[in-house]
Design a protein around this motif. Structure first.
Motif, PDB file in Angstrom:
ATOM      1  N   UNK B 226      -7.066  -6.034   4.503  1.00 39.09           N
ATOM      2  CA  UNK B 226      -5.957  -6.814   5.059  1.00 39.09           C
ATOM      3  C   UNK B 226      -5.967  -8.274   4.616  1.00 39.09           C
ATOM      4  N   UNK B 247     -12.597  -0.612   5.489  1.00 41.26           N
ATOM      5  CA  UNK B 247     -11.262  -1.205   5.482  1.00 41.26           C
ATOM      6  C   UNK B 247     -10.638  -0.929   6.843  1.00 41.26           C
ATOM      7  N   UNK B 250      -7.075  -0.910   8.012  1.00 39.53           N
ATOM      8  CA  UNK B 250      -6.122   0.074   7.482  1.00 39.53           C
ATOM      9  C   UNK B 250      -6.382   1.496   7.953  1.00 39.53           C
ATOM     10  N   UNK B 251      -7.433   1.716   8.740  1.00 43.32           N
ATOM     11  CA  UNK B 251      -7.784   3.093   9.087  1.00 43.32           C
ATOM     12  C   UNK B 251      -6.711   3.785   9.926  1.00 43.32           C
ATOM     13  N   UNK B 256       0.739   4.602   3.114  1.00 40.43           N
ATOM     14  CA  UNK B 256      -0.101   3.751   2.265  1.00 40.43           C
ATOM     15  C   UNK B 256       0.204   2.291   2.563  1.00 40.43           C
ATOM     16  N   UNK B 257      -0.802   1.515   2.960  1.00 39.83           N
ATOM     17  CA  UNK B 257      -0.536   0.097   3.239  1.00 39.83           C
ATOM     18  C   UNK B 257      -0.253  -0.665   1.943  1.00 39.83           C
ATOM     19  N   UNK B 258       0.545  -1.712   2.060  1.00 36.37           N
ATOM     20  CA  UNK B 258       0.838  -2.544   0.889  1.00 36.37           C
ATOM     21  C   UNK B 258       0.338  -3.961   1.128  1.00 36.37           C
ATOM     22  N   UNK B 259       0.234  -4.697   0.064  1.00 39.33           N
ATOM     23  CA  UNK B 259      -0.224  -6.080   0.160  1.00 39.33           C
ATOM     24  C   UNK B 259      -0.218  -6.700  -1.216  1.00 39.33           C
ATOM     25  N   UNK B 260      -0.731  -7.917  -1.315  1.00 39.57           N
ATOM     26  CA  UNK B 260      -0.765  -8.578  -2.630  1.00 39.57           C
ATOM     27  C   UNK B 260      -1.571  -7.742  -3.614  1.00 39.57           C
TER      28      UNK B 260
END
Lengths: 338, 338
Positions: B226, B247, B250-251, B256-260
């Motif tokens: 994160x 992580x 995000x569990x 699907x998590x997104x980010x930079x």
């Protein structure tokens, strides 16, 4: 020898996608070499994706270009005036010069070009920085083992095309991503790739990989980033290695690009992802040059250069890299042999 | 010895954030050990973030829990019936059992617990899987050198608190991220961290790191992911190493998590990012246990357990991990010493 010298100057830092506003062709005197230097008549100059980073005003691995100063990059050319005992007029050399008709090189930092091994322009590609990047990146970071599946993005580019062939020479199954049918055909028909995917022709990269890499991915050599890389990361095998060589999909991004988070995907396969710069292997360049030269001489390593004719078209050749105009190494032919 | 046995059963796979619907307490007979097995009266059971992965119906590093079957996990307890020559009734052991009053362990896969080194519950934390994860993850993946700056997320957790202390023992500057002032105080006052950041109290993690890690980050041990991780990646030094241990942010993500995107950030520092699972170091567990036991015995390694009392509260203890309720290792006390 001409009496004047044309030279491309870096006119303006671009935001996002660069265009012709960043380039200005100036005419001036032919420079004079000082002690230890060579005046070189440029035959070919190199345009490379990493140069986009040099357009930014930010500390990075390659020194930023200075606005108002000549564009710098690798060249191949003939010595016309030598102020060094190491080279004579008429010698063919390669080194880091400028986008110009004539450029001055430090004799201590040039390498001889042997046209009996390959045409001079190959010294900007397979026998130059891109070839060495492929060699060390694949072998040292990717650590391919026989039977591994190696996936390469930007596979038909200067680096990717060499990566895939070295992987084949190491007994791997090789899958490439490229952006035209012509490139895909070159990879599979001429370079021996086991499979190649035209990513512009495919909606679902993951399912294309299910077919092309049915045993998953052991080594990923990434020149591109973006959605191709997102798909490959879902297929990483146990102990997979990812060499992050380039991220051309993101070089023109304004701000920080976002996408699927990759760190959660690394835990189960215990994958290793590593950034790669060829300069770190400088002490071993001799090893790479010898091996790459041997493979080229025997024909085990196929190479190709996309040549744009004329110094005046150098910016176009550079900008074309971001549209994937090149097959193999993009070079600019500045002058013929005298 | 009780005549019946309470045991938590995995009732339902959760989507996103798990809740009590996933757990069902059943009462049944005390099981009987077969040849080579031990019947163990559970004193403490372990709840760990990685168990969230076992709730998914997906192949991963830890076998998925089966709906309708008991929850599995590490326990410490007393042997009450031994069908093995290796252990006698009364011995204190640790191994992988179930969330129950009584559980059956394979004698070949348990380790003795020595209460002269530390209280038994420490064998689920600093002297158990979390301690070994910290040991191998930091030393083998992180490769800390004296003078390095080591940043740890989830620093007050079972793994992170050990990572930071081992980094200090290796001469590093250590910075931790944690989620309460009490945790931050524990890290700096009791564990010797050079700096700790309460991420719930800080808007700009990057600027907090500019202060806490003025020389940048050489090693990042990531338990969280994160936005904390996003900030740390902007501070990676040349040749930085990132150990992706967990992580937890995000569990519970759905999808699907997104980010930079992080791959573009790896090239300039040539950073290495590697997923980590302690099971890969099984042949070296003896080395870790010996060293960790020595550090604990001498007081060089401070440890703490957050204890929830009563088997009936085991699911709460597990769910509380995702709210950061624990300082150090979260355990559940099932029964006192007899």
């Amino acid at each position: 020898m001409r009496n004047s010298n044309r030279e491309w100057v870096f006119a303006e830092r671009p935001d996002g996608e660069p265009d012709m506003d960043s380039f200005e062709l100036r005419e001036g005197d032919v420079p004079s070499p000082k002690h230890g230097e060579l005046l070189v008549r440029v035959r070919y100059l190199s345009v490379d994706p990493y140069m986009r980073g040099r357009m930014r005003d930010a500390e990075s691995y390659a020194e930023p270009w200075t606005v108002g100063e000549p564009m710098e990059g690798a060249v191949v050319g003939e010595v016309v005036e030598s102020e060094s005992d190491a080279f004579d007029a008429g010698d063919l050399v390669t080194g880091n010069g400028t986008w110009a008709d004539y450029t001055v090189l430090d004799a201590g930092e040039v390498a001889p070009v042997d046209p009996s091994i390959a045409d001079p322009e190959a010294y900007l590609g397979v026998l130059g920085m891109p070839g060495r990047t492929a060699y060390f990146g694949l072998l040292d970071v990717g650590e391919p083992k026989p039977g591994d599946t190696v996936v390469v993005s930007g596979a038909a580019g200067a680096v990717g095309s060499v990566v895939g062939q070295i992987a084949k020479l190491n007994g791997c199954r090789v899958v490439g991503f490229a952006g035209t049918d012509e490139k895909v055909a070159w990879l599979t028909d001429d370079l021996g790739f086991d499979a190649a995917i035209n990513y512009k022709d495919v909606d679902d990269y993951r399912s294309a990989l299910d077919d092309a890499a049915p045993s998953g991915v052991d080594v990923y050599f990434d020149n591109v980033g973006g959605p191709i890389t997102d798909a490959v990361f879902t297929k990483l095998n146990l102990d997979a290695r990812v060499a992050v060589c380039g991220q051309i999909a993101h070089y023109n991004d304004e701000g920080v690009p976002t996408g699927p988070r990759k760190l959660p995907q690394l835990i189960a396969p215990r994958a290793k992802v590593q950034g790669l710069l060829v300069g770190d292997y400088a002490t071993r360049f001799g090893e790479a040059s010898e091996q790459l030269g041997e493979w080229v001489a025997t024909g085990e390593l196929v190479h190709r250069e996309t040549v744009v004719d004329g110094l005046e078209d150098a910016p176009d050749a550079f900008l074309g890299l971001f549209s994937g105009n090149n097959i193999g190494k993009q070079v600019v032919a500045v002058a013929d042999a005298e």
